[in-house]
Scaffold this motif. Structure first.
Motif, PDB file in Angstrom:
ATOM      1  N   LYS A   1       0.813  -1.120  -0.091  1.00  0.00           N
ATOM      2  CA  LYS A   1       0.112  -0.021  -0.125  1.00  0.00           C
ATOM      3  C   LYS A   1       0.840   1.378  -0.104  1.00  0.00           C
ATOM      4  O   LYS A   1       0.411   1.978  -0.590  1.00  0.00           O
ATOM      5  CB  LYS A   1      -0.886  -0.038   1.131  1.00  0.00           C
ATOM      6  CG  LYS A   1      -2.147  -0.911   1.013  1.00  0.00           C
ATOM      7  CD  LYS A   1      -2.879  -0.882   2.269  1.00  0.00           C
ATOM      8  CE  LYS A   1      -4.149  -1.753   2.123  1.00  0.00           C
ATOM      9  NZ  LYS A   1      -5.152  -1.534   3.339  1.00  0.00           N
TER      10      LYS A   1
ATOM     11  N   HIS B   1      -1.749  -9.220   0.298  1.00  0.00           N
ATOM     12  CA  HIS B   1      -2.707  -8.669  -0.761  1.00  0.00           C
ATOM     13  C   HIS B   1      -2.859  -9.698  -1.648  1.00  0.00           C
ATOM     14  O   HIS B   1      -2.096 -10.516  -1.949  1.00  0.00           O
ATOM     15  CB  HIS B   1      -2.168  -7.648  -1.263  1.00  0.00           C
ATOM     16  CG  HIS B   1      -2.246  -6.252  -0.749  1.00  0.00           C
ATOM     17  ND1 HIS B   1      -1.381  -5.655   0.096  1.00  0.00           N
ATOM     18  CD2 HIS B   1      -3.378  -5.305  -0.985  1.00  0.00           C
ATOM     19  CE1 HIS B   1      -1.911  -4.517   0.401  1.00  0.00           C
ATOM     20  NE2 HIS B   1      -2.954  -4.287   0.232  1.00  0.00           N
TER      21      HIS B   1
ATOM     22  N   GLY C   1      -5.344  -6.066   1.754  1.00  0.00           N
ATOM     23  CA  GLY C   1      -6.297  -5.770   0.755  1.00  0.00           C
ATOM     24  C   GLY C   1      -6.505  -6.619  -0.458  1.00  0.00           C
ATOM     25  O   GLY C   1      -5.800  -7.689  -0.743  1.00  0.00           O
TER      26      GLY C   1
ATOM     27  N   THR D   1      -7.742  -2.127  -2.911  1.00  0.00           N
ATOM     28  CA  THR D   1      -6.211  -1.663  -2.828  1.00  0.00           C
ATOM     29  C   THR D   1      -5.972  -0.941  -3.985  1.00  0.00           C
ATOM     30  O   THR D   1      -5.104   0.139  -4.122  1.00  0.00           O
ATOM     31  CB  THR D   1      -5.517  -2.639  -2.226  1.00  0.00           C
ATOM     32  OG1 THR D   1      -5.859  -3.093  -1.092  1.00  0.00           O
ATOM     33  CG2 THR D   1      -4.192  -2.237  -2.160  1.00  0.00           C
TER      34      THR D   1
END
Length: 260
Positions: A6, A89, A144, A168
């Motif tokens: 992120k 992720h 995410g 995301t």
């Protein structure tokens, strides 16, 4: 677990990663040691499952690169297992509707806000979580879902998909898109480029980070494509794959040796 995807997505400067399709932690070592900042472990087209992906993620952690995993489908159980394994992720292939995107996001979140099953003994929490509320807060801040839109239907619904709360990032697959359009893998076709550009503009306009695959086997074409998409607001690029990059190195060496 160190580098955060992120954070990379919001850096605003060019960030480069690749696909890990070879079931080898040593290959992930080489990805990290040679300057890439993240990798996407490919459980859709790579011939391995989450047991192998977990060890590839360990190699990513050891080399301070972020890791995501592309799952075969939008399965909440597989999403839970990937996150429990410490892969922060998940990339969900072939998103075509906002409802599918909402399901993916929900699968990354614990109840009562989502569908993720809860277990205090998993790698993401150090195998025994003593403070569950703190773990939940940390986990929901760092994990995410990344939506991969790669069909003509997905393009038609891109505005609704991109507006899904909690995604995301978005990725776009020009090769699969060309196949779904009946163009038989011609990802350079002008109509494919037009539709990918539409999706990029939509995501950037809504403030959704874009991860752009650039898989030409020619480095100069990759450089040109990176420059083009940077001009449209993209800063995160997935370059080739470990197979493409290794094959390129092998072919250059054998060609040079035969010329001598």
């Amino acid at each position: 677990m160190t580098r955060d995807l992120k954070t990379l997505l919001r850096a605003g400067e060019a960030v480069f990663g690749t696909w890990s399709q070879i079931a080898s932690p040593e290959m992930v070592d080489l990805v990290g040691l040679n300057g890439f900042e993240f990798t996407i472990i490919d459980c859709q087209h790579g011939f391995f499952g989450l047991e192998t992906a977990e060890n590839l993620a360990r190699a990513a952690d050891a080399n301070d690169i972020a890791a995501a995993v592309r799952l075969p489908d939008n399965d909440p159980v597989a999403i839970m297992k990937a996150l429990d394994a410490g892969i922060r992720h998940v990339v969900i292939p072939n998103l075509e509707t906002a409802e599918q995107a909402e399901l993916a996001v929900a699968a990354t979140r614990f109840g009562p806000h989502g569908l993720r099953g809860a277990c205090p003994c998993c790698r993401s929490g150090g195998h025994f979580i003593r403070n569950w509320p703190d773990y939940v807060a940390e986990e929901e801040a760092r994990v995410g879902a990344i939506g991969l839109v790669e069909s003509a239907v997905g393009v038609d619904n891109i505005e609704a998909i991109a507006a899904t709360p909690g995604l995301t990032a978005l990725m776009f697959g020009p090769f699969d898109l060309s196949v779904s359009m009946g163009l038989n893998g011609d990802w350079r076709h002008e109509e494919v480029e037009r539709r990918v550009s539409r999706m990029v503009d939509t995501a950037v306009g809504l403030g959704v980070p874009v991860m752009m695959p650039v898989f030409s086997p020619h480095v100069e074409e990759c450089r040109s494509l990176v420059a083009k998409w940077k001009g449209r607001g993209v800063s995160t690029f997935v370059i080739g794959s470990d197979k493409i990059l290794v094959s390129d190195a092998f072919s250059r060496w054998t060609s040079a040796l035969r010329r001598t």
